[in-house]
Design a protein around this motif. Structure first.
Motif, short mmCIF file in Angstrom:
data_model
loop_
_atom_site.label_atom_id
_atom_site.label_comp_id
_atom_site.label_asym_id
_atom_site.label_seq_id
_atom_site.Cartn_x
_atom_site.Cartn_y
_atom_site.Cartn_z
N ALA D 212 0.57 -1.31 0.44
CA ALA D 212 -0.05 0.18 0.34
C ALA D 212 1.38 1.25 0.08
CB ALA D 212 -0.60 0.30 1.46
N ILE D 213 0.42 2.53 -0.32
CA ILE D 213 1.22 3.34 -0.44
C ILE D 213 0.16 5.04 -0.75
CG2 ILE D 213 1.26 3.73 -3.84
CD1 ILE D 213 4.72 4.38 -2.25
N TYR D 214 0.72 5.67 0.16
CA TYR D 214 0.49 6.64 0.15
C TYR D 214 0.36 7.89 -1.22
CZ TYR D 214 -1.30 11.37 2.42
OH TYR D 214 -1.94 12.55 2.64
N VAL D 215 -0.61 8.38 -1.39
CA VAL D 215 -0.55 9.29 -2.60
C VAL D 215 -0.68 10.25 -2.81
CG1 VAL D 215 -1.27 9.11 -5.64
CG2 VAL D 215 -0.63 6.97 -3.96
N VAL D 216 0.29 11.61 -3.24
CA VAL D 216 0.24 12.71 -2.92
C VAL D 216 -0.20 13.61 -4.66
CG1 VAL D 216 1.33 14.57 -2.49
CG2 VAL D 216 1.38 12.90 -1.14
N ASP D 217 0.51 12.67 -5.46
CA ASP D 217 0.20 13.04 -6.42
C ASP D 217 -1.06 12.02 -7.33
OD1 ASP D 217 0.42 13.90 -9.72
OD2 ASP D 217 1.70 14.11 -9.45
N PRO D 218 -2.52 12.09 -7.92
CA PRO D 218 -2.72 10.93 -8.57
C PRO D 218 -2.28 10.37 -9.57
CG PRO D 218 -4.01 12.97 -7.48
CD PRO D 218 -2.79 12.95 -7.75
N ARG D 219 -0.89 11.29 -10.50
CA ARG D 219 -0.63 10.85 -11.60
C ARG D 219 0.24 9.93 -11.23
NH1 ARG D 219 0.64 16.61 -13.51
NH2 ARG D 219 1.92 16.81 -11.90
N LEU D 220 0.62 9.60 -10.39
CA LEU D 220 1.68 8.75 -10.32
C LEU D 220 0.69 6.56 -9.70
CD1 LEU D 220 4.09 10.28 -7.51
CD2 LEU D 220 4.35 8.96 -9.67
N VAL D 221 -0.25 6.96 -9.49
CA VAL D 221 -1.08 5.96 -9.07
C VAL D 221 -0.46 4.70 -9.88
CG1 VAL D 221 -3.49 4.51 -9.19
CG2 VAL D 221 -2.95 6.86 -7.47
N GLY D 222 -0.83 4.74 -11.92
CA GLY D 222 -0.60 4.05 -12.46
C GLY D 222 1.09 3.39 -12.28
N ARG D 223 1.64 4.81 -11.98
CA ARG D 223 3.01 3.29 -11.81
C ARG D 223 2.98 3.08 -10.05
NH1 ARG D 223 8.46 8.17 -11.53
NH2 ARG D 223 10.09 6.40 -11.06
N PHE D 224 2.51 3.14 -9.30
CA PHE D 224 3.10 2.71 -8.39
C PHE D 224 1.83 0.94 -8.31
CE2 PHE D 224 3.59 6.27 -5.42
CZ PHE D 224 4.28 6.41 -5.79
N TYR D 225 1.05 0.89 -9.45
CA TYR D 225 0.14 0.03 -9.60
C TYR D 225 1.28 -1.06 -10.45
CZ TYR D 225 -3.25 -3.46 -11.31
OH TYR D 225 -4.44 -4.36 -11.18
N ALA D 226 1.99 -0.57 -11.31
CA ALA D 226 2.37 -1.51 -11.92
C ALA D 226 3.61 -2.32 -10.95
CB ALA D 226 3.31 -1.19 -13.29
N MET D 227 3.96 -1.32 -9.86
CA MET D 227 5.20 -2.27 -8.93
C MET D 227 4.07 -2.59 -7.90
SD MET D 227 6.87 1.51 -7.28
CE MET D 227 7.61 2.61 -8.38
N GLY D 228 2.89 -2.94 -7.97
CA GLY D 228 2.52 -3.94 -7.07
C GLY D 228 1.65 -3.42 -6.13
N TYR D 229 1.86 -2.59 -6.09
CA TYR D 229 0.89 -1.59 -4.99
C TYR D 229 -1.09 -1.63 -5.08
CZ TYR D 229 4.78 0.04 -2.95
OH TYR D 229 6.45 0.12 -2.80
N ARG D 230 -1.86 -2.25 -4.14
CA ARG D 230 -2.91 -2.24 -4.83
C ARG D 230 -3.80 -1.19 -3.68
NH1 ARG D 230 -1.46 -3.64 -8.01
NH2 ARG D 230 -1.24 -5.23 -9.38
#
Ligand SMILES: [Mg+2]
Ligand SMILES: [Mg+2]
Ligand SMILES: [Mg+2]
Ligand SMILES: [Mg+2]
Ligand SMILES: [Mg+2]
Ligand SMILES: [Mg+2]
Lengths: 239, 239, 239, 239, 239, 239
Positions: D212-230
């Motif tokens: 899991a991750i705290y997201v300040v900039d929503p545009r990073l969600v895709g990148r974090f998803y690709a890393m495995g974050y859900r």
């Protein structure tokens, strides 16, 4: 900083944020937004005596003007809001000369009205202990807005405007649209009623009083400005 | 789940728990009991604007119908309770046609009454954003109970029942017993007044309106049911 | 300990602290001061329904008499304050016979008034469950103070004093000074008005009712005592 | 509706709104937004025991999953949050194996941990009275997120992940950027640290735990998803 | 206006009022008194997370410096108080080097300590949105006071003073008197311990750190000033 | 009335009501029930610093003994509860000699422990201003209950009982049953563990300390009494 009364008298436009949630910390957050004033709504919002008292602190902390909309007919609260430090009070559903007189009486000290003495929180919050000066300046320094939002109010408008102690009118366009359509529709941008809304501002300005309006759609501000409106109450934090 | 208005219209019996302590967590506890509804009492209980707003959340969380009893004459609060999400409002001491009209006016949108627009909490809590539909359905979907608890009210009963916007009556047997005995006794089971209580239900039902009653002794429910009562407000969490 | 009503009836002097901050813990602190009573002010102070309910607990814990000043015209709150356990209620701006009757009606059970039954907090706080005795003794055991603080009130004083259920008057010298000076000055020690203030006590005592006064400058207590005043409401915790 | 634990186990992505203001009505407003979950922040937000207890009601009323972030080292609060009805708890600054064990111990009943029995609010809010089933299912039904946000935590990551009762990790990118830059910069999108952030998710997923991750900039969600974050915790209502 | 840190660095004397009652409006009243700062006491006073968050608003509204005394060992709260906008935190019972390090770690961002990022209320209240500058200036702009009030603390004083991030010491003379008398007496003016109290200030000043003291008897201020003390925490609103 | 400490020392049986809802008015209601004491639960109940401070007022108003159960390991709160006026504190999960020592240290003034001076609310609530006498009598007048509810605690029981400042033990039978069954079952009446529960009381009484127990099923009181238990904590207001 100049008071709300002074700004309006000088012809400045004032935009007010709208607060519905009765919590001082949430009010402080709203007061941090880029508006010149914050209105605490006791009629349709959840604000109450306690949240108004505490909320005004956070509004002043951010250098904004505190306004309070009281519930229908609760003129006791008009006086109390002023005692808590509100700069203006908005009374909904002022539909008759009698309503306007009762409202003005609660808002202004004698000889204009019968507001009772006791600015327990307002004076400390204004940084003064000089009661005599307060008495002499409070009537001019606070603003009483009577809401015009029914056909009855429109009919009684001239009488309402002439009441000493009523400093301005504030149009509630949603209720006005319901009234205009005889209960058939709620539409704060109802085209049919726009001439009437223009008339309200025109009459208020003609007699030297303020014209204010609740604005649901920000794109209407320019049009209302052209009509003579200068205080714009904008949406809700819940929107 | 069907609304309280729908249930009553369908002739169902509804039992309401009674909440006197102004605290949302205590209300949630009461709402977890096996009642179909919870009444938040602002007249003799300690509920106030804040506890009603927050208490309704816990009632809905448990799938119960939220009702609010307002203080005497505080019709501004009738509208506010609806804006907060109450399904019904109980007005105490409706002793005259004038009282009934003022109450109905606060409960119903035009053209029936003068309820002002602004269901700030009720619409989100109902999961809708469609204002127009709300306007069209709210008058039928909310229930106005006028309390009949004095001799004056009994005298004015026919007039009260005929007021459009009054959806039902609710008998307060303690006050009624005081009135019936001219101030000599308080006894919610006073046998002398039972015929009058039966008459109230009969007249209400005859004109198609709801009959409700506050019940101190649960053993009386059967008898009241036989008279035509269908909403039973039961005791207090303090009992 | 004897009730406030009993003490006043016995001719004792009672000094009341004044509480403006709506917080039960602050009230408890004020109640720890060396006064026989504490007044919770809802008119100019910040008290509200919740803080009154909870504040009365801290007052009783310290063995003081709880009084409540309600907002202007909020007679619903007079009844509620009693239901919460207040021993006396002060109504501001009782300016006419009609005001006095409405106030008395909210304060006293039938047949004197129309106070509704439901001492939900008062009875447990008094340690009793005997409703019938409560009904029979409450009217004599609670004290209704009508504030006399305008010229209209002075004019109507005889009528006000004759209303059954009005147990005494309480002079508000700040408002009275504003009225006396036609809005020109606020001065709770205004010498001009002292004869009128003496008259108020004299008339009240003559008809067997209590004379009370708000005291800003403690040095005036002796003078007011000589006039016949016996309840002295002293300043504010904010002073 | 399925539990948060079940959704995460099924590989679903969950977006959580973030709540900083300790007020149940404001939480209810946040819960009305279009997120699947709401996190009540006690570390940097203003939430506290009372606002968490009451806030969870409004979250559930809107059908969202309630999460609570506790203050640093306050593992007593991890258990209490679960007793109040939280579905997941986020512990900040889990920097060592010892931290992870203490956190897991507070989150899980024996024999996994030492969580004490007493789901006083959680069971009623879940609509059950069956304690034995609760005991048997609670450990699997609640989610413990250990925050990884320092270099020490990164070093201890393998040990932390192996602790039974730690269900997942949550990356705090602002603190992580401060750590990564040795206190020189705060930048939740710091490019330098992205490989480390990718490693955290990779290791967690490899051992079958949640990322899991705290997201300040929503545009990073895709990148974090690709890393495995859900699980993505998104900004704040104050933003 | 200059910060508390700047004033103390410039050698100014600062007097702090003391607040024990957890209520924002009471705090605002205390902040209206003629002190330069207000300390919210969570150790022996009733303050808690919510009252600190809201109380700081009223302190700032009056242009005073907000200080918070945390409970014993609750270093999570040291960070939270700063996030809420406190300018200084006072930790009681810092009796060892280990205590001092834990306190400093919670008070200062890396690389000095491990304070976590999230000044959710402090930044808006300071009127800034520039996180990077905040990070760079916060460690110098906030003040950590370690309370010296036991024999153990006196023994460890040199070690405590050398901890980076401890900005000063604050003497608790009541506890110190109990310690000095081995539990036999509580006397904040105990003559026997005065030389030790002088030594504490001397040592703190020698290493460039602040000396502060709680003052029960205002007549001692001059004497403490002569010893080197510059921050004086004065009594309580309950006194 | 005698203190709880005195009653227990005299061998009296004391029954305590249990309060989970953090609201002073609800606590007052619970305190009106027919129990000699009320326990405010911060571990599994919703009580917190504010509700404990205010709740103790309502308990004392009803002449009951106030007890507070703190969260696991929150010994800072043990001192604070005493400062607020609690007569006894219950610490859950005292599983080792180290736990017991930390708890005792927070509960007792020097030389027994390190409790810090500052009975801000306790002294006024007890009606005294004599600090020296308070210091001399507080250690004997307050009661520290260590909860025994795990196998580790049972093993360490002799050590725990010998700690000066631990005045008694309180058995938590639900947790104990989970421990006894290695996490397989929760059953506060588990027959298997009864001999162990008898041993706990026996050992406590043998060394002159109090034996207390949480009672889910009132029918077990007689059996526990026979074992030597004298304080019985009964259920919850939520039950
Ligand atoms: Mg309107
Ligand atoms: Mg009634
Ligand atoms: Mg007055
Ligand atoms: Mg972080
Ligand atoms: Mg100390
Ligand atoms: Mg336990």
């Amino acid at each position: 900083i100049p008071s709300l009364a002074a700004r309006l008298k000088a012809g400045e436009s004032v935009f007010s944020a709208w607060s519905s949630i009765p919590d001082s910390q949430t009010v402080e957050l709203v007061a941090g937004l880029d508006f010149g004033a914050v209105t605490l709504d006791m009629q349709h919002g959840g604000h109450h005596e306690d949240s108004v008292l505490r909320g005004i602190g956070g509004i002043r902390l951010n250098g904004r003007h505190p306004l309070v909309r009281i519930p229908v007919g609760r003129f006791d609260m008009a006086s109390r809001a002023l005692d808590m430090g509100a700069e203006a009070v908005i009374a909904p559903m002022v539909n008759s000369l009698e309503d306007a007189r009762a409202f003005a009486s609660a808002m202004k000290y004698p000889p204009v009205g019968l507001r009772s003495w006791g600015p327990s929180f307002a004076m400390p919050r204004a940084g003064t202990t000089d009661g005599q000066t307060w008495l002499e300046t409070a009537n001019a320094g606070t603003v009483a807005f009577a809401m015009i939002e029914t056909r009855q109010a429109l009919t009684a408008l001239d009488d309402i405007l002439e009441v000493e102690g009523i400093d301005g009118v504030l149009v509630g366009p949603s209720d006005f649209s319901i009234a205009w359509s005889n209960g058939r529709t709620v539409d704060p941008a109802l085209e049919d009623m726009m001439p009437a809304i223009a008339t309200i501002a025109e009459k208020a300005r003609a007699i030297g009083k303020h014209a204010a309006i609740y604005v649901v759609d920000p794109r209407l501000v320019g049009r209302f400005y052209a009509m003579g409106y200068r205080l714009f109450a904008m949406g809700s934090e819940a929107a």
